[in-house]
Design a protein around this motif. Sequence first.
Motif, PDB file in Angstrom:
ATOM      1  N   SER A 156       0.850  -1.189   0.000  1.00 43.38           N
ATOM      2  CA  SER A 156       0.000   0.000   0.000  1.00 43.38           C
ATOM      3  C   SER A 156       0.887   1.240   0.000  1.00 43.38           C
ATOM      4  O   SER A 156       2.044   1.203   0.415  1.00 43.38           O
ATOM      5  CB  SER A 156      -0.912   0.014   1.222  1.00 43.38           C
ATOM      6  OG  SER A 156      -0.150   0.251   2.388  1.00 43.38           O
ATOM      7  N   ASP A 157       0.318   2.340  -0.471  1.00 49.02           N
ATOM      8  CA  ASP A 157       1.063   3.598  -0.476  1.00 49.02           C
ATOM      9  C   ASP A 157       1.591   3.926   0.919  1.00 49.02           C
ATOM     10  O   ASP A 157       2.717   4.393   1.071  1.00 49.02           O
ATOM     11  CB  ASP A 157       0.166   4.745  -0.949  1.00 49.02           C
ATOM     12  CG  ASP A 157      -0.206   4.641  -2.417  1.00 49.02           C
ATOM     13  OD1 ASP A 157       0.397   3.837  -3.145  1.00 49.02           O
ATOM     14  OD2 ASP A 157      -1.114   5.383  -2.828  1.00 49.02           O
ATOM     15  N   GLY A 158       0.772   3.659   1.932  1.00 49.24           N
ATOM     16  CA  GLY A 158       1.156   3.998   3.301  1.00 49.24           C
ATOM     17  C   GLY A 158       2.419   3.320   3.787  1.00 49.24           C
ATOM     18  O   GLY A 158       3.124   3.847   4.637  1.00 49.24           O
ATOM     19  N   THR A 159       2.721   2.148   3.246  1.00 56.70           N
ATOM     20  CA  THR A 159       3.940   1.448   3.675  1.00 56.70           C
ATOM     21  C   THR A 159       5.199   2.109   3.115  1.00 56.70           C
ATOM     22  O   THR A 159       6.293   1.770   3.538  1.00 56.70           O
ATOM     23  CB  THR A 159       3.914  -0.032   3.255  1.00 56.70           C
ATOM     24  OG1 THR A 159       3.904  -0.119   1.833  1.00 56.70           O
ATOM     25  CG2 THR A 159       2.722  -0.752   3.850  1.00 56.70           C
ATOM     26  N   TYR A 160       5.023   3.028   2.171  1.00 58.69           N
ATOM     27  CA  TYR A 160       6.159   3.714   1.566  1.00 58.69           C
ATOM     28  C   TYR A 160       6.317   5.142   2.089  1.00 58.69           C
ATOM     29  O   TYR A 160       6.943   5.987   1.462  1.00 58.69           O
ATOM     30  CB  TYR A 160       6.025   3.707   0.037  1.00 58.69           C
ATOM     31  CG  TYR A 160       6.735   2.538  -0.589  1.00 58.69           C
ATOM     32  CD1 TYR A 160       7.782   2.720  -1.481  1.00 58.69           C
ATOM     33  CD2 TYR A 160       6.387   1.236  -0.253  1.00 58.69           C
ATOM     34  CE1 TYR A 160       8.446   1.638  -2.041  1.00 58.69           C
ATOM     35  CE2 TYR A 160       7.036   0.151  -0.803  1.00 58.69           C
ATOM     36  CZ  TYR A 160       8.062   0.360  -1.695  1.00 58.69           C
ATOM     37  OH  TYR A 160       8.732  -0.713  -2.240  1.00 58.69           O
ATOM     38  N   ALA A 161       5.766   5.413   3.265  1.00 59.29           N
ATOM     39  CA  ALA A 161       5.789   6.762   3.823  1.00 59.29           C
ATOM     40  C   ALA A 161       7.205   7.317   3.940  1.00 59.29           C
ATOM     41  O   ALA A 161       7.417   8.522   3.765  1.00 59.29           O
ATOM     42  CB  ALA A 161       5.101   6.775   5.186  1.00 59.29           C
ATOM     43  N   ASP A 162       8.183   6.470   4.211  1.00 62.14           N
ATOM     44  CA  ASP A 162       9.572   6.928   4.351  1.00 62.14           C
ATOM     45  C   ASP A 162      10.395   6.674   3.093  1.00 62.14           C
ATOM     46  O   ASP A 162      11.604   6.843   3.118  1.00 62.14           O
ATOM     47  CB  ASP A 162      10.233   6.226   5.548  1.00 62.14           C
ATOM     48  CG  ASP A 162       9.598   6.620   6.862  1.00 62.14           C
ATOM     49  OD1 ASP A 162       9.123   7.771   6.965  1.00 62.14           O
ATOM     50  OD2 ASP A 162       9.554   5.787   7.781  1.00 62.14           O
ATOM     51  N   ASN A 163       9.762   6.274   2.010  1.00 62.09           N
ATOM     52  CA  ASN A 163      10.465   5.970   0.764  1.00 62.09           C
ATOM     53  C   ASN A 163      10.328   7.166  -0.179  1.00 62.09           C
ATOM     54  O   ASN A 163       9.235   7.696  -0.355  1.00 62.09           O
ATOM     55  CB  ASN A 163       9.848   4.717   0.139  1.00 62.09           C
ATOM     56  CG  ASN A 163      10.630   4.213  -1.045  1.00 62.09           C
ATOM     57  OD1 ASN A 163      10.838   4.922  -2.018  1.00 62.09           O
ATOM     58  ND2 ASN A 163      11.050   2.968  -0.971  1.00 62.09           N
ATOM     59  N   PRO A 164      11.431   7.593  -0.812  1.00 56.16           N
ATOM     60  CA  PRO A 164      11.345   8.758  -1.701  1.00 56.16           C
ATOM     61  C   PRO A 164      10.448   8.537  -2.923  1.00 56.16           C
ATOM     62  O   PRO A 164       9.972   9.498  -3.519  1.00 56.16           O
ATOM     63  CB  PRO A 164      12.795   9.000  -2.124  1.00 56.16           C
ATOM     64  CG  PRO A 164      13.516   7.747  -1.829  1.00 56.16           C
ATOM     65  CD  PRO A 164      12.777   7.062  -0.722  1.00 56.16           C
ATOM     66  N   LEU A 165      10.157   7.298  -3.269  1.00 56.98           N
ATOM     67  CA  LEU A 165       9.302   7.010  -4.411  1.00 56.98           C
ATOM     68  C   LEU A 165       7.880   7.524  -4.204  1.00 56.98           C
ATOM     69  O   LEU A 165       7.227   7.982  -5.145  1.00 56.98           O
ATOM     70  CB  LEU A 165       9.273   5.502  -4.684  1.00 56.98           C
ATOM     71  CG  LEU A 165       8.439   5.013  -5.858  1.00 56.98           C
ATOM     72  CD1 LEU A 165       8.942   5.608  -7.170  1.00 56.98           C
ATOM     73  CD2 LEU A 165       8.483   3.496  -5.936  1.00 56.98           C
TER      74      LEU A 165
END
Length: 139
Positions: free
Chosen positions: A63-72
């Motif tokens: 999910s988008d939320g799991t990438y909160a700390d990812n620059p992507l």
Amino acid sequence: MDYETVTAEDFGKSLRGIGLNLLVRDVRATCAFLADVFDFNAHRVSDDFAIITAGKEVFQLHSDGTYADNPLLGLLPENPPRGAGLEIRLYDSDPDAAVSRAEACGAMILQAPTDKPHGLREANILCGDGYAWVPSRPL
């Protein structure tokens, strides 16, 4: 490997070659789409993550939320199609059957099943997250 019980650490260590990880707005909805249209199997399904198997192939949904700390995450467009420029080719699948099932799910058909000069019959289906899925089989 039992994808229902494998730990995150063991799953991560098992990954080899080229991996596919799709960022999606709704993991559960994407799992349902992939199962309904392509007969893929979803494992460890949660609001944040799923392991998808397609024959011998394995890939992941996050999910988008799991990438909160990812620059992507900051590069994702506000409006679809977010997956523009990526074709996910599904060789040895039936484009006619996939399109029929995709239409029943309300997916956008970008190209109806067509015999191509490169020797494949293929279609182009856009999922809700804007990824282009291309079922194809030899003529």
